[in-house]
Design an enzyme around this catalytic site. Structure first.
Site, short mmCIF file in Angstrom:
data_model
loop_
_atom_site.label_atom_id
_atom_site.label_comp_id
_atom_site.label_asym_id
_atom_site.label_seq_id
_atom_site.Cartn_x
_atom_site.Cartn_y
_atom_site.Cartn_z
CG HIS A 1 -0.61 -0.64 12.71
ND1 HIS A 1 -0.03 -0.06 11.58
CD2 HIS A 1 -1.30 -1.71 12.25
CE1 HIS A 1 -0.38 -0.75 10.51
NE2 HIS A 1 -1.16 -1.74 10.88
CB SER B 1 2.81 3.12 1.32
OG SER B 1 2.80 2.14 2.36
CG ASN C 1 -0.03 8.08 -0.56
OD1 ASN C 1 0.20 8.45 0.59
ND2 ASN C 1 0.78 7.27 -1.22
#
Length: 261
Positions: free
Chosen positions: A121, A196, A220
């Protein structure tokens, strides 16, 4: 995940891909986005600042964006044990590639070789002009914001400046995606850490790895959409779990497949 399961998941592994999300950096003081105390959980309207269409069309959104990054915790954050465990694995374990959704640069700051970290990103250290595409250090733009420019423009062409990150509504760089998919297809173990797994196409790298025959281990706190593909689910704190997993990888004898580091 107990030690026996860790040993089984890390057995005969010579190529590891690690997909990291915001959760790996929370111990460094950088809040995540979608957790119980995440930035967007506490303030859902804040997410619109990261939407490309709103950013490009509304100067008040851009002003809020730059104010957010003026005091962002990442500027002063230090790598935590999870970042350092991954960096240490480079010289003491299987070949490793890090595919990160994060923009904070903490993997590199921890000692991971930049060529082994793929920033899916983008990164927050540079600003790009949306007009002439000139790239400049983010610090230069933030100095202007601190001096009173709410919506600083490119000094070369007057175009809108944008942090060098992928906003919602933007496509990821196709070359970056292609390389990430190659890494996922080639790995024997995919660790998904602190994500997530709700943002695509990054999250789908888990399926790419599994479909190519890799084991998937998800580290997670909360359930993810890809849990059903995993051979191991780890809910304990990342700063505890990841050093334990990397230690097992470093100790496990590799398979006989030659691999380039």
């Amino acid at each position: 995940m107990n030690d026996d399961v860790v040993a089984e998941c890390t057995r005969d592994v010579s190529r590891v891909a690690v997909l990291t999300g915001a959760g790996i950096s929370t111990d460094s003081g950088i809040p995540d986005y979608r957790g119980p105390n995440g930035v967007w959980t506490r303030d859902p309207a804040a997410a619109e600042v990261f939407t490309c269409t709103r950013f490009m069309s509304d100067p008040t959104v851009r002003a809020r964006f730059w104010r957010t990054y003026l005091g962002h915790a990442a500027w002063h954050a230090e790598p935590n044990p999870a970042h350092r465990a991954l960096a240490a694995l480079e010289s003491n374990g299987p070949a490793i590639r890090i595919l990160t959704q994060n923009i904070d640069g903490l993997h590199q700051k921890a000692g991971s070789a930049p060529r082994k970290v793929l920033e899916l990103h983008g990164g927050m250290r540079e600003v790009v002009c949306t007009g002439c595409r000139t790239r400049t250090p983010t610090a230069d733009t933030l100095e202007r914001v601190a001096a009173g420019e709410a919506d600083p423009r490119c000094t070369a062409c007057g175009g809108i400046l944008k942090l060098g990150v992928v906003l919602f509504g933007e496509n990821l760089d196709p070359n970056t995606v292609a390389l990430a998919e190659k890494v996922a297809q080639a790995c024997q173990l995919m660790l998904a850490v602190g994500s997530s797994l709700q943002v695509e196409p990054a999250a789908s790298l888990c399926a790419v790895a599994v479909n190519a025959g890799a084991r998937l281990v998800i580290v997670n706190r909360d359930p993810t959409p890809y849990d059903h593909l995993a051979v191991g689910l780890v809910r304990e704190p990342i700063g505890v779990a990841l050093p334990r997993i990397t230690a097992a990888l470093a100790a496990a004898p590799p398979d006989a497949t030659p691999v380039s580091r």
